[in-house]
Design an enzyme around this catalytic site. Structure first.
Site: not given
Length: 1137
Positions: A473, A798
């Site tokens: 990320d 996620d």
């Protein structure tokens, strides 16, 4: 835990007690009432609430709590609630006791064989054959009838048992400490899980275990619900109940349709407040776990070994719990039997990935099985050859018959052969391997804690060493996640820094402050700094914190606005999610109309704007052409500076034209843009260096972010993910999907294989894109080996990508519970550098195991060949069972401890990852193993077959049964152990390095173990004769004390001495003695000397014999043999008393 046990009595009151319960506790609801309420769903549940309590407010009143203020933070009240309704804690399974672990360790097949052999050997050594042995048993019995030797016969059996006890205790202790570590880790994960509740009107973060019935809990996107409850107020709340019902569709929850929230379910969208109605074993998840508890015990018996790791590693929500049998019986299952089955199926499904062996474990298991088979074959052949050789020699060559009185002697021989066979097997099987792996992993996990890696699944640590790709990320991992607004576009002006409030029209300023304050989660706040001079604390969503910070920078405050319009006055909230990439809130205006505030990704929201505020704060039309202009002049320059652009807009609806609020596209359209702001999230200073290390280590770092492509590219360049002049791809989610899907919209692996190798940045990506990318890289066959992918994630969505990845990293600070649940390692500081540390530790584990393997296999190869050939050629293994067990103990247990605790070095990051298909034993290692084995075998065989000539000692080969240890074989044993000890230092390096001593003092455990083993070995093999006190005690009468009457005893003394010697030596000695005596007698008579001279000389020969006995060295014998005449020819040399 005690409280739970006590309160379980009150969990299920008898019918007559039920009526008293409310009075006893002073609450208007019994436990049973609340439990039955929570088993209902949807309209049925709503109806029950309305019938029994009137509404949720009525339920709160009965539970003595306020929907807005929460419980009073009163310890007595909280304790009373725990007593009546139970604690929010599901008691874990009892850990195994040390004795249970010892019992488990004893189940090892090799150890059982050894125990049996040792006991048989012990029994036979104490068994004295009846009467004198007849000569018919042949030389077989020669050693056995001498009591001195028979006395030593028990030592071998006892020593084997002692070694077995040592091995068992060490194994049990390791298992016990491993279990303890896991429990510690588990409780740490549980303690870190906190939940937001309202007490005394204040928002508090309390540990999940501290929740009580009646608490008002704040529920928000990404939470894993820790208890059952009823929704009081919700905004666009959607729950994933698949863990309970198996339904994958998200369930929409609202106070007026379906207010029931269940523990163990995930909040996928929205926010709200609920009143807690059931905790711990009384919650829906708790009931299921209690039911599973009964089945769990049987399953555990089947699956003893694997379970103890898994059980401890699963997080609090998925631990199988045991509960009191009676309680379990009374607990009613869920209304739908299907739900229970689904949960069981879910549990099994959830456990599958954890059961799967990691790369290293797979390789090791295969290797251990191969070695074990080879060892078994070798040991069987050894036993067969020994038995055949013995039988043929005794009954065919020498032609003896099997006599009944000889049976015990023969049986002792067969037991001896069997023990030799088992010894070969013991040495061949590297049972130290699992131990080495466990020690290495446990050691690493403990140390990784210090490096901010909380490892949830042990094997993740080692898999990380093989990682070839990291999909990271951006926000919070590569950047500091402390966001600030640095540029803005307000009223047709682009400000490069925060504008002065006076520069803005009051109307714009007012709209902006309201839009930001109201249209953000009320849980997001900016608090004053903890220390003076520090930065203000940002609580909640960091992007919203940046906007609230912008309000404060404009010298305005968001709190009064929020007090004016509290959260429950908000008319409708469209919470942020990854599909919308925007958040909108609707409020009622004083004139009865509605105003909608919206904020979100600028390129998405600007498309929905038809007006924009000019410098006077008046709306003017905003056409597509103006929008393109704005993108070029405002958004792109901001993005190229690495800023994240957010658009803030609003829309008014008159009272007459109330829209259909469920038609979101219609509602959030036709907006008026207030401002576009650029938010900076600076790159963490240590990240570029960490990424450089990854690239040098052969790991590709890819950035997957929801940000604008220009922002993402700017940050990637700052981090060093993309280098100028390189051939790389930066794609947006839409373009990525276009490239990898065919006409039908299906993903094709071939298309993906063209994209991912060059892809470095994936911007504006949805969680599905992230999952697709990870799955595509893992399933790809383009490279020479399968990729091992690590993924970082913090959001609820996620979860799938984290689960799919080989190693999932969740953010400890910014991560939601769902992300943590799906992950293997939690980064407690959310920092990318911690991932690099994890790679280093992972590689270190792999190297530690390889070091141990190189060492262990050298020992195995040498020991097996020596035992096998020795047994076949000399009918006895040069290395005895006890010695082999000692070698096994130092080689397995100590060496695994020494080599598995080598600390990692930066040099581990200088090589490429090993990959999945690389064999465990590299060519260099094979070269080292074989080279050393050849060297060791040469030395040992030289010592075995010609050693007696080198050292001028008697040969230890072909010794009879129960003979005492010979010097010859002791030398071989010592040499063997010393070679292993020095090879342990060699094994520290496995990549062909020249300097094996490099960094040796950096590992105190290694030095201690090597020196300790050396010391014990030296002490263990010092002959008794060197210990003076024993020597004196063993001496017979001095030569001067021998008198006539003692001559007869002298004969016995010779026998006593003979007992300690080998049979060959004894015969030789007897012959020699007779000749000597005769010669002395003859010469005495010749010289007509007194008979006493002969006696004196006879006694000197005796004392010489004593020396031979005590020193266990045949050198004196050789001297006496070489010089018999000098003794006889010099009668007058010494005075006679």
């Amino acid at each position: 835990m005690g409280d739970v046990a006590n309160s379980s009595i009150e969990f299920h009151p008898k019918p007559q007690q039920q009526r008293e319960a409310p009075h006893a506790g002073g609450f208007g609801c019994t436990l049973a009432e609340l439990r039955s309420l929570m088993e209902l769903r949807g309209a049925e549940a709503l109806q029950k609430v309305q019938e029994t309590y009137g509404d949720v407010g009525g339920l709160c009143r009965r539970l003595k709590t306020s929907p807005t203020e929460g419980l009073a933070d009163n310890t007595n009240d909280l304790e009373k609630r725990r007593q009546i309704y139970g604690q929010n804690f599901i008691p874990p399974k009892q850990p195994k006791t040390f004795l249970q672990l010892v019992w488990e360790a004893l189940q090892d097949v090799t150890l059982i064989i050894l125990e049996v052999a040792a006991i048989v050997s012990l029994g036979l050594s104490f068994y004295a054959p009846p009467g004198e042995e007849s000569e018919a048993c042949g030389n077989v019995s020669s050693g056995a009838e001498d009591e001195g030797e028979a006395e030593a016969g028990w030592i071998e059996g006892a020593a084997i048992l002692l070694s077995v006890i040592c091995v068992v205790l060490v194994t049990a202790f390791n298992d016990w400490s491993k279990e303890k570590q896991f429990r510690g880790l588990q409780s740490r994960i549980e303690q870190e899980q906190k939940f937001t509740v309202i007490r005394n009107g204040q928002l508090l973060q309390v540990p999940v275990a501290a929740l009580v019935v009646g608490d008002i809990a704040q529920v928000k996107y990404g939470d894993l619900l820790p208890a059952d409850g009823v929704l009081i107020q919700g905004n666009d709340l959607k729950i994933d109940e698949s863990s309970l019902t198996g339904e994958s569709d998200h369930v929409r929850k609202s106070a007026d349709k379906d207010p029931m929230l269940l523990s163990g379910t995930h909040v996928m969208e929205g926010s709200g407040r609920m009143v807690v109605t059931a905790v711990g074993v009384n919650s829906q998840t708790g009931i299921i776990f209690t039911l599973l508890g009964a089945g769990g015990e049987e399953e555990e018996k089947k699956d003893k070994k694997g379970k103890q790791q898994d059980g401890a590693m699963e997080s609090s929500q998925t631990k199988a719990k045991k509960q009191d049998g009676a309680v379990a019986m009374e607990m009613q299952p869920l209304k739908s039997a299907e739900g229970g089955e689904m949960e069981e199926r879910e549990k099994k499904k959830a456990n599958v990935p954890k059961k799967e062996k990691s790369v290293l474990q797979g390789k090791l298991t295969k290797l251990a099985v191969q070695i074990g088979k080879a060892g078994l074959v070798m040991s069987a052949i050894t036993v067969i050859i020994l038995v055949l050789y013995f039988v043929i020699e005794a009954f065919v060559v020498e032609g003896r018959a099997w006599l009944a009185e000889c049976t015990p002697v023969y049986v002792q021989y067969f037991v001896k052969f069997f023990i030799i066979g088992v010894t070969v097997l013991v040495v061949a099987v590297p049972e130290g391997l699992p131990l080495a792996v466990t020690i290495s992993l446990a050691y690493s996990v403990k140390k990784m804690m210090r490096d901010n890696n909380l490892v949830r699944h042990l094997d993740a640590c080692e898999t990380m060493g093989n990682a070839t790709a990291i999909c990271s990320d951006k926000t919070g991992t590569l950047t500091t996640n402390r966001m600030t607004v640095v540029q803005s576009h307000l009223g047709d002006t682009h400000y490069k820094e925060v504008p002065a409030p006076s520069a803005l029209t009051p109307k714009i300023l007012d709209l902006l402050v309201h839009a930001i304050s109201i249209n953000s989660a009320y849980t997001t706040k900016i608090l004053p700094p903890e220390k003076e001079g520090a930065l203000p604390r940002q609580v909640g969503n960091k992007t919203e914190c940046a906007l609230l910070g912008f309000v404060l920078d404009l010298k305005r405050d968001f709190q009064p606005v929020r007090e004016q319009i509290p959260e429950d006055k908000l008319y409708k909230v469209y919470t942020f999610n990854s599909v919308r990439k925007s958040m909108s809130t609707v409020i009622r205006t004083p004139d009865g109309g509605f105003r909608l505030f919206s904020k979100g990704a600028s390129e998405i929201l600007l498309k929905k704007c038809t007006n924009i505020l000019n410098s006077n704060g008046e709306p003017r039309s905003f056409r597509p052409r103006d929008r393109d202009d704005m993108v070029k002049k405002v958004i792109e320059p901001m993005a190229c500076d690495g800023l994240r652009t957010i658009c803030i807009a609003y829309r008014d609806f008159s009272a007459a034209q109330e829209p259909d609020w469920d038609d979101e596209n219609e509602v959030v359209g036709d907006l008026t843009c207030i401002a576009v702001v650029g938010i900076e999230d600076p790159v963490r200073p240590e990240v570029p260096e960490a990424i450089r290390k990854c690239q040098r280590a052969g790991i590709t770092v890819r950035m997957v972010t929801g940000d604008n492509i220009n922002t993402a590219r700017a940050i990637a360049a700052k981090c060093g993910i993309i280098q100028p002049g390189e051939d790389f791809l930066c794609l947006e989610g839409k373009e990525f999907n276009r490239r990898i899907r065919n006409e039908k919209g299906e993903i094709e692996q071939e298309r993906l294989d063209k994209v991912w190798p060059k892809l470095r940045v994936l911007a504006r990506s949805s969680p599905t894109d992230k999952h697709t990318l990870v799955k595509g890289i893992i399933d790809s066959n383009t490279g020479e080996q399968r990729q091992v992918v690590a993924v970082t994630g913090d959001g609820t969505n996620d979860g799938p990508a984290l689960k799919k990845a080989d190693v999932g990293f969740a953010m400890g600070i910014a991560g939601t519970d769902v992300a943590k649940e799906a992950s293997d390692i939690i980064l407690t500081d959310d920092n990318f550098t911690s991932i690099v540390k994890a790679v280093m530790w992972g590689r270190n584990v792999y190297d530690s195991i390889s070091k141990f393997l190189q060492f262990q296999l050298t020992v195995n190869v040498v020991a097996v060949i020596v035992a096998f050939t020795g047994a076949c050629i000399t009918q006895d293994s040069p290395l005895k069972a006890v010695q082999m067990l000692w070698v096994n103990l130092i080689m397995d247990t100590f060496a695994s401890l020494a080599l598995a605790t080598e600390p990692p070095t930066e040099s581990l990051l200088l090589r490429k990852p090993y990959g999945r298909d690389k064999p465990l034993i590299s060519r260099t290692m094979m070269k080292n193993i074989l080279g050393h084995a050849v060297y060791q075998l040469t030395i040992i065989f030289t010592l075995l077959f010609v050693g007696e000539l080198f050292f001028d000692i008697d040969s230890g080969r072909n010794a009879p049964l129960h003979s005492p240890p010979s010097e010859h074989y002791t030398i071989i044993f010592n040499t063997f152990v010393m070679m292993q000890l020095f090879n342990e230092i060699n094994a520290r390096k496995i990549h062909g390095e020249r300097n094996i001593f490099h960094g040796i003092f950096g590992n105190p455990i290694f030095c201690t173990i090597v020196l300790g083993t050396f010391a014990i070995q030296v002490i263990a093999t010092i002959p008794t004769s060197q210990l003076k006190c024993l020597k004196e005690a063993g001496h017979g009468p001095g030569k001067d004390e021998v008198t006539d009457e003692e001559l007869a005893e002298g004969e016995e003394e010779i026998d006593h001495a003979e007992r300690e010697l080998r049979r060959g030596q004894i015969l030789w000695f007897r012959g020699l003695n007779r000749i000597q005596t005769q010669m002395e007698v003859v010469s005495t008579f010749k010289r007509s000397g007194s008979f006493q001279g002969a006696v004196r000389r006879r006694s000197s020969v005796l004392s010489q014999l004593h020396d031979v006995t005590n020193l266990s060295t045949p050198t004196h014998v050789i001297l006496s043999a070489a010089n018999p005449t000098s003794a006889a020819g010099n009668p007058g040399g010494e005075s006679i008393p």
